[in-house]
Design an enzyme around this catalytic site. Structure first.
Site, PDB file in Angstrom:
ATOM      1  N   ARG A  99      -8.301   5.193   5.908  1.00  0.00           N
ATOM      2  CA  ARG A  99      -9.147   4.021   5.644  1.00  0.00           C
ATOM      3  C   ARG A  99     -10.617   4.437   5.597  1.00  0.00           C
ATOM      4  NH1 ARG A  99      -9.468  -1.663   6.267  1.00  0.00           N
ATOM      5  NH2 ARG A  99     -11.117  -2.453   7.619  1.00  0.00           N
ATOM      6  N   LYS A 126      -7.482  -9.464   9.638  1.00  0.00           N
ATOM      7  CA  LYS A 126      -7.809 -10.027  10.945  1.00  0.00           C
ATOM      8  C   LYS A 126      -8.265 -11.478  10.795  1.00  0.00           C
ATOM      9  CE  LYS A 126      -9.086  -5.737  13.301  1.00  0.00           C
ATOM     10  NZ  LYS A 126     -10.145  -5.008  14.036  1.00  0.00           N
ATOM     11  N   HIS A 171     -14.012  -6.480   6.104  1.00  0.00           N
ATOM     12  CA  HIS A 171     -14.934  -6.609   7.225  1.00  0.00           C
ATOM     13  C   HIS A 171     -15.623  -7.969   7.190  1.00  0.00           C
ATOM     14  CE1 HIS A 171     -15.510  -1.975   7.808  1.00  0.00           C
ATOM     15  NE2 HIS A 171     -14.487  -2.439   8.473  1.00  0.00           N
ATOM     16  N   ARG A 213      -5.470  -1.469   6.831  1.00  0.00           N
ATOM     17  CA  ARG A 213      -5.068  -1.017   8.156  1.00  0.00           C
ATOM     18  C   ARG A 213      -3.547  -0.832   8.166  1.00  0.00           C
ATOM     19  NH1 ARG A 213      -8.624  -5.380   8.553  1.00  0.00           N
ATOM     20  NH2 ARG A 213     -10.628  -4.915   9.582  1.00  0.00           N
ATOM     21  N   HIS A 221      -5.815   6.014  10.484  1.00  0.00           N
ATOM     22  CA  HIS A 221      -7.021   5.226  10.224  1.00  0.00           C
ATOM     23  C   HIS A 221      -8.070   6.054   9.485  1.00  0.00           C
ATOM     24  CE1 HIS A 221      -8.613   1.251  10.976  1.00  0.00           C
ATOM     25  NE2 HIS A 221      -9.781   1.750  11.278  1.00  0.00           N
ATOM     26  N   TYR A 233     -20.287   3.728   7.290  1.00  0.00           N
ATOM     27  CA  TYR A 233     -19.822   4.666   6.272  1.00  0.00           C
ATOM     28  C   TYR A 233     -20.948   5.237   5.419  1.00  0.00           C
ATOM     29  CZ  TYR A 233     -15.270   2.783   7.481  1.00  0.00           C
ATOM     30  OH  TYR A 233     -14.154   2.406   8.168  1.00  0.00           O
TER      31      TYR A 233
END
Length: 292
Positions: A241, A169, A264, A145, A238, A273
């Site tokens: 990505r 994250k 993730h 990111r 983004h 995806y």
């Protein structure tokens, strides 16, 4: 509980490891909820399913998007769970609240020819031009990111293993491989671009802005937009990505590996995806299935 917001904020960031962005969003939702309680003449201890549903219903009536309502449900669930743990609520109404089903939009993905064209175009040799190439190459090569890229330090680059260490994250760390073109662009930045911008206050930041401070997310996004526009592409940072993940799947990577690559927490986030690998799946089917 005199001020539930302060304790809840500390709980979110300290115990749950939520990002500053998430904490700000949840606290904004909490202010709205507390305002609703005050209008109804109620206290925090009065929170129950009907009260929360009334607040959410008003949110819907005001024209809020599904994503906003879903976030508010998540925020109130975290809040009531916290209040129940602290003894403010005798029972936690959170599990009985349901969030609206999200309409998932498919990501914008560059095809491999577009990515190659964008990344192979010449750039100027100014410090900003060198940085711009390194930023775009690294975003596509690693799928990180933009905020994760801006947070990178010099020590996060491991040239012995050709990897970078990324803090994602929830402060979850992952190691991501980096391809040769991105490493070349990074070496160029470290040899010529960064020294030209570095000042005493630059510290350990890998990417620097024009004044020598750590490159901020807004400027990094502008770098990517400028580079992609110059290549004739209408795409967002983004999207690099999304493209990296899609091209990995097209090349034969398994979903679990791509999940780890992207950082993730759940494979459900990565499954979006798989739609772009339909052509590859059809090819495999035609080659392998006896009745194809």
């Amino acid at each position: 509980m005199n001020n539930p917001s302060e304790g809840f904020a500390a709980h979110l960031s300290g115990e749950l490891g939520r990002s500053q962005h998430t904490v700000r969003g949840y606290l904004a939702d909490l202010r709205s909820l507390l305002g609703h309680l005050e209008e109804q003449g109620l206290e925090v201890a009065d929170l129950d399913v009907p009260v929360v549903r009334g607040w959410l219903s008003r949110t819907r009536d005001e024209g809020a998007e599904r994503s906003t309502i879903a976030r508010r449900v998540a925020a109130v669930r975290a809040f009531t769970r916290y209040l129940h743990r602290e003894g403010v609520l005798a029972a936690d109404p959170g599990p009985r609240l349901s969030a609206p089903t999200q309409r998932r939009t498919l990501p914008t993905v560059l095809d491999e020819a577009q990515a190659e064209a964008a990344l192979s175009r010449p750039v100027d040799d100014t410090p900003v031009g060198v940085r711009r190439r390194a930023v775009v190459e690294l975003l596509y090569a690693t799928g990180v990111r933009v905020a994760e890229l801006c947070a990178l330090d010099l020590a996060d680059v491991d040239r012995a293993r050709d990897t970078i260490r990324v803090l994602g994250k929830g402060d979850k760390e992952r190691t991501v491989p980096v391809g040769a073109p991105a490493l070349d662009a990074l070496d160029d930045w470290l040899a010529t671009g960064r020294p030209a911008l570095a000042v005493r206050a630059s510290g350990t930041a890998l990417f620097l802005g024009a004044r020598g401070g750590r490159l901020n997310v807004r400027r990094a996004r502008e770098d990517v937009h400028a580079h992609l526009r110059a290549a004739g592409l209408d795409a967002a940072p983004h999207d690099l990505r999304h493209s990296a993940a899609t091209h990995l799947l097209n090349g034969g990577a398994d979903l679990r590996s791509v999940q780890e690559f992207l950082g993730h927490a759940s494979p459900r986030s990565t499954q979006i995806y798989t739609h772009v690998s339909a052509d590859r799946l059809r090819d495999v089917y035609r080659r392998a299935h006896p009745r194809a």
